[in-house]
Scaffold this active site. Sequence first.
Site, PDB file in Angstrom:
ATOM      1  N   GLU A 284      66.762  42.964  49.584  1.00  0.00           N
ATOM      2  CA  GLU A 284      65.837  43.674  48.695  1.00  0.00           C
ATOM      3  C   GLU A 284      64.616  42.772  48.596  1.00  0.00           C
ATOM      4  O   GLU A 284      64.594  41.841  47.799  1.00  0.00           O
ATOM      5  CB  GLU A 284      66.538  43.880  47.351  1.00  0.00           C
ATOM      6  CG  GLU A 284      66.030  45.077  46.605  1.00  0.00           C
ATOM      7  CD  GLU A 284      64.934  44.699  45.666  1.00  0.00           C
ATOM      8  OE1 GLU A 284      63.755  44.876  46.083  1.00  0.00           O
ATOM      9  OE2 GLU A 284      65.224  44.240  44.565  1.00  0.00           O
TER      10      GLU A 284
ATOM     11  N   CYS B 130      58.895  43.470  42.099  1.00  0.00           N
ATOM     12  CA  CYS B 130      58.793  43.908  43.494  1.00  0.00           C
ATOM     13  C   CYS B 130      58.325  45.351  43.529  1.00  0.00           C
ATOM     14  O   CYS B 130      57.804  45.810  44.537  1.00  0.00           O
ATOM     15  CB  CYS B 130      60.096  43.703  44.236  1.00  0.00           C
ATOM     16  SG  CYS B 130      61.471  44.502  43.449  1.00  0.00           S
TER      17      CYS B 130
ATOM     18  N   GLY C 188      64.151  38.752  47.092  1.00  0.00           N
ATOM     19  CA  GLY C 188      63.067  37.764  47.132  1.00  0.00           C
ATOM     20  C   GLY C 188      62.047  38.137  48.191  1.00  0.00           C
ATOM     21  O   GLY C 188      61.880  39.313  48.514  1.00  0.00           O
ATOM     22  N   SER C 189      61.402  37.118  48.739  1.00  0.00           N
ATOM     23  CA  SER C 189      60.311  37.368  49.679  1.00  0.00           C
ATOM     24  C   SER C 189      60.841  37.816  51.038  1.00  0.00           C
ATOM     25  O   SER C 189      62.009  37.583  51.378  1.00  0.00           O
ATOM     26  CB  SER C 189      59.506  36.086  49.869  1.00  0.00           C
ATOM     27  OG  SER C 189      60.313  35.126  50.538  1.00  0.00           O
TER      28      SER C 189
ATOM     29  N   GLY D 214      64.167  36.631  53.130  1.00  0.00           N
ATOM     30  CA  GLY D 214      65.106  37.648  53.612  1.00  0.00           C
ATOM     31  C   GLY D 214      65.317  37.572  55.110  1.00  0.00           C
ATOM     32  O   GLY D 214      66.421  37.820  55.605  1.00  0.00           O
TER      33      GLY D 214
END
Length: 507
Positions: free
Chosen positions: A264, A298, A242-243, A247
Site C-alpha cells: 500500500e 496517502c 509507505g513510499s 515497497g
Amino acid sequence: MTKRSDDVLSALGLGETQSGLFAGTWRADARGGELVSIDPSTGAPIARVVQASAEDCDEAVAQAARAFEAWRRVPAPVRGELVRKIGEALRAKKTALGALIALEVGKIRAEAEGEVQEMIDVADFAVGLSRQLYGKSMHSERPSHRMLEQWHPLGVVGVITAFNFPAAVWAWNALIGAVCGDAIVWKPSEEAPLTAIAITRIVDDVVRASGHPPIFALACGGRDVGARLANDRRVPLVSATGSCAMGRIVGETTARRFGRSLLELGGNNAVIVMDDADLDVATRAILFAAVGTAGQRCTSTRRLIAHKSIAKELTRRLVDAYARVKIGDPLAEGTLMGPLVNARAVDGMMKALAAARAEGAEVLCGGERVDRAGFYVTPAIVRAPRDLAIAREETFAPILYVFEHDGLDDAIAMNNAVAQGLSSAIITRDLRASERFLSAEGSDCGLAYVNMGTSGAEIGGAFGGEKETGGGRESGSDAWKAYMRRQTVVVSYGGEVALAQGIRFGD
Ligand code: UN1
C-alpha cells in the site's frame, strides 16, 4: 520530557525509556540502539525507545511462529472473541491513545481519535468476519466426488507501517490477520514507536488475560529490521505501507523467496471538478482532503483538475478557505492543521515548491515555513501548467496543484496520467459524468469517490490502489483472503478411482 508529554505518556503507562521489542515478553536486552521520539509540534523529545536489531527481529519472528502453532488450532470464532475484547480495550483508551498519536506524529486530536475509531471499527468488522471465513463448494465432474475450497491460517505476517497512520494500518492488518489465525510481527515507523508500544501493551494485556498465545509481536527499528522481515522465509506475507521506494524493496525481497507482499504505497490523488459542480461541496471536500493531516495521507488530494469555466472561482474559494485554516498545536481545541512530521518533510515541501516555480507554476497561497518551534508550514495552492513534472511525484505535504481541463475525457486522462493509482474523485451533478468516471474507461484507481474528496476511507471497503501504489488491498470486503491460504479439496467417496478430464489410464 515535558509536562505535556508526561501527561500523555502516563495515561498509557509509558515512562521515559521503553523497550521497543516485544517477543512474548517485553525485552530489556534489545540491541538496535536508542531512538528518541520527537514531538513535531515543538521539536522536543517525548521519550526514548530501545530499538530491536535485525537479530532481535529474528527472535520476534521465532516467537511469533511458536505462537502461531497454537493459535491456528483455536477456532476462528474464538479468535474473534479475543479481537472483540481488544476492540473494547481500545474503546476504553480512545482518548489517551488519540492524544499520544497527536503528540507523536502531529495530527490533530479529532483525526487522531478518528484513527483509534478506525481501529475499533476494524475490530468489530473482524469479529463478524471470524464467523464468515467462507469457502465455496463446487460440483465435481466425477461421480461420487465432493469438491470444495477451504481457507487456513497463513502463518506469521510481517506488518510494516508508516508514520501517518501509526495505529489504524496496524489494526487493518493485525486484527484481520488475527481472526484468520495468523501471528503478527509489527515494524512501525521510526517516527511513531511510542504509539506502537502503547498499542502493543494494551493488546498484550487482553491477550494474556484471555490465556491465548502472544500473537502480536513488536520490533521497533530501522530499515534493517524491515529488510530482515521481508527476507525471512518464516514470514509468508509482508504487508507494507509507505513510499514506492520502500515497497519496491519489500516486493522484490519477498518475491525472491516466493513470499507474498501486500503493498500500500504512494498516491497522487486527484479531484476532478466538472462545470456543473456544487462549488460549496467541492470547496469543503477538497479542503479536508488536501489540508487534513497536513497533506500527509496517502489518500490526500494533491491534484485538482477543474473545468476551465469554474477553475478560477473554485480556486478563489479555496484560497479563502485556506486562509481560515487554523494552524497550531495538534492537541489544542480548534486546530485544523498541525505540523509536518519532521524537518525533512518541511524541506521536501520547500524543494517541491521551488521545482514547481522553476517550471513556471504560480504559488497562489501558502507554502511557507511558520516561524515557531516545531515543523509547521502553511498549506499551498499552486496554479500548475499542464505538464508540471513535480506534480507527478508524491510530495508528502500540503501542496495542491491546480490544473484546468476542458471536458470529461480530458479530465479522466489527466487523472490517470500519473504512475500512482490510489484514490480519485469527481464532483458533478451529472449522472452520466460520474458513471463514466466509475466505468472501465474511467478512473484507474483503487478508490473512486463521487461528490467527495479522495481521503477518509471507511474500513468496510477494500483499501488500496493500482500501478505504483502496489496493488494490495487491506481492511474490508474480502481483503481477509490475503491473510489465509486457500486449499482446494476433492474427496472421493464411491470406492472407484475416477480421473478428471475423462482420462482412462490402464483400464
Ligand atoms: C494512509 O494514508 O496510509 O482513507 C491511509 C483514508 C484513511 C486511511 C489512509 N482511512 O484517508
